[in-house]
Design a protein around this motif. Structure first.
Motif, PDB file in Angstrom:
ATOM      1  N   ASN A 199       0.823  -1.210   0.000  1.00  0.00           N
ATOM      2  CA  ASN A 199       0.000   0.000   0.000  1.00  0.00           C
ATOM      3  C   ASN A 199       0.856   1.259   0.000  1.00  0.00           C
ATOM      4  O   ASN A 199       0.554   2.222  -0.711  1.00  0.00           O
ATOM      5  CB  ASN A 199      -0.975  -0.008   1.175  1.00  0.00           C
ATOM      6  N   GLU A 220      -8.727   3.907  -4.117  1.00  0.00           N
ATOM      7  CA  GLU A 220      -9.611   2.968  -3.446  1.00  0.00           C
ATOM      8  C   GLU A 220      -8.925   1.608  -3.429  1.00  0.00           C
ATOM      9  O   GLU A 220      -8.071   1.324  -4.268  1.00  0.00           O
ATOM     10  CB  GLU A 220     -10.948   2.883  -4.179  1.00  0.00           C
ATOM     11  N   LYS A 221      -9.327   0.779  -2.497  1.00  0.00           N
ATOM     12  CA  LYS A 221      -8.759  -0.566  -2.416  1.00  0.00           C
ATOM     13  C   LYS A 221      -9.558  -1.517  -3.299  1.00  0.00           C
ATOM     14  O   LYS A 221     -10.766  -1.363  -3.468  1.00  0.00           O
ATOM     15  CB  LYS A 221      -8.714  -1.045  -0.972  1.00  0.00           C
ATOM     16  N   ALA A 240      -7.367  -7.100  -0.654  1.00  0.00           N
ATOM     17  CA  ALA A 240      -7.485  -5.820  -1.351  1.00  0.00           C
ATOM     18  C   ALA A 240      -6.354  -4.889  -0.931  1.00  0.00           C
ATOM     19  O   ALA A 240      -6.004  -4.812   0.251  1.00  0.00           O
ATOM     20  CB  ALA A 240      -8.833  -5.175  -1.046  1.00  0.00           C
ATOM     21  N   VAL A 241      -5.783  -4.219  -1.917  1.00  0.00           N
ATOM     22  CA  VAL A 241      -4.790  -3.163  -1.692  1.00  0.00           C
ATOM     23  C   VAL A 241      -5.203  -1.981  -2.555  1.00  0.00           C
ATOM     24  O   VAL A 241      -6.126  -2.067  -3.365  1.00  0.00           O
ATOM     25  CB  VAL A 241      -3.343  -3.626  -2.039  1.00  0.00           C
ATOM     26  N   TYR A 242      -4.498  -0.864  -2.396  1.00  0.00           N
ATOM     27  CA  TYR A 242      -4.835   0.314  -3.192  1.00  0.00           C
ATOM     28  C   TYR A 242      -4.711   0.032  -4.684  1.00  0.00           C
ATOM     29  O   TYR A 242      -3.898  -0.791  -5.116  1.00  0.00           O
ATOM     30  CB  TYR A 242      -3.930   1.492  -2.821  1.00  0.00           C
TER      31      TYR A 242
END
Length: 189
Positions: free
Chosen positions: A14, A55-56, A70-72
Motif C-alpha cells: 500500500n 480505493e482498495k 485488497a490493496v490500493y
C-alpha cells in the motif's frame, strides 16, 4: 505456489502504491508546467486515478488476488487533459512532456517513462476530444499498426485509438485537478 502476504507485506504494498501515485502526479505537474508555456494551451487538468484518492481493490498481483486481499489501486499512467486552440505544435508538446519527465528524474530521481504521461487534446469551448499526443518520433511511424487506425495522423502527431470513446465526465470538477488555466492566470495578473 506463492505464500500468503503478511500484514507487513500488505502495508508495504500500500505504501508503494501511494508513492507510485504521488510520483505519477509529480510527472503530470511537471508536464503541465512545460505545456503551459505554449501560448495556444488554454487549460490543463489532471484526471483519472492519479487525480483521485485511491480505493482498495483485489489487484492483478497473483499472491494478493489468490488470497482475496485488497490493496490500493495501481496507477499505471498519468492522464492530462490539455485544451489547445492550435494543433500545429503537437510534436513539440510531446517533446515538452519528455523534457518534463527527464528533468524530474535528473532533479528528484523519480523515473516515469514519457509514454506513461498521456496528453489528451481537448478543443476549447466545446470540450470535444481531438486525440492524444503521439509517442512516436515520426508520423506515421513505419510498420506500426497503431498508425493504421482511421484518422490517426490526419493531424500530424495526433493519435487516434481504435474503439476508444473519451468519457467527458472524467473532466468534471470533482473528478480532476486543474493544474493550469490561462484565463485565471491572466485575471490574477
Amino acid at each position: 505456489m506463492s505464500r500468503r502476504p503478511t500484514q507487513k507485506d500488505i502495508e508495504e504494498q500500500n505504501e508503494y502504491l501511494l508513492r507510485l501515485q504521488g510520483n505519477l502526479r509529480k510527472a503530470g505537474e511537471r508536464a503541465a508546467r512545460e505545456l503551459a508555456a505554449f501560448p495556444e494551451v488554454e487549460k490543463i487538468a489532471l484526471f483519472g486515478s492519479v487525480a483521485r484518492p485511491l480505493e482498495k481493490e483485489i489487484p492483478r498481483f497473483r499472491e494478493y488476488r489468490q488470497a482475496g486481499i485488497a490493496v490500493y489501486h495501481e496507477c499505471k499512467d498519468v492522464d492530462l487533459a490539455v485544451w489547445t486552440r492550435d494543433l500545429s505544435r503537437v510534436r513539440e508538446m510531446g517533446k515538452a512532456r519528455t523534457k518534463a519527465v527527464n528533468d524530474l528524474h535528473r532533479e528528484e530521481r523519480i523515473g516515469v517513462a514519457h509514454h506513461r504521461v498521456d496528453i489528451f487534446l481537448i478543443e476549447p469551448g466545446t470540450d470535444r476530444y481531438l486525440g492524444r499526443v503521439c509517442n512516436f518520433n515520426q508520423c506515421p511511424k513505419a510498420r506500426k499498426d497503431e498508425c493504421q487506425v482511421p484518422g490517426c495522423g490526419e493531424t500530424p502527431f495526433v493519435r487516434q485509438h481504435e474503439d476508444f470513446t473519451f468519457d467527458s465526465d472524467a473532466l468534471l470538477s470533482d473528478r480532476c485537478i486543474l493544474l493550469f488555466d490561462r484565463k485565471a492566470d491572466t485575471a490574477d495578473a
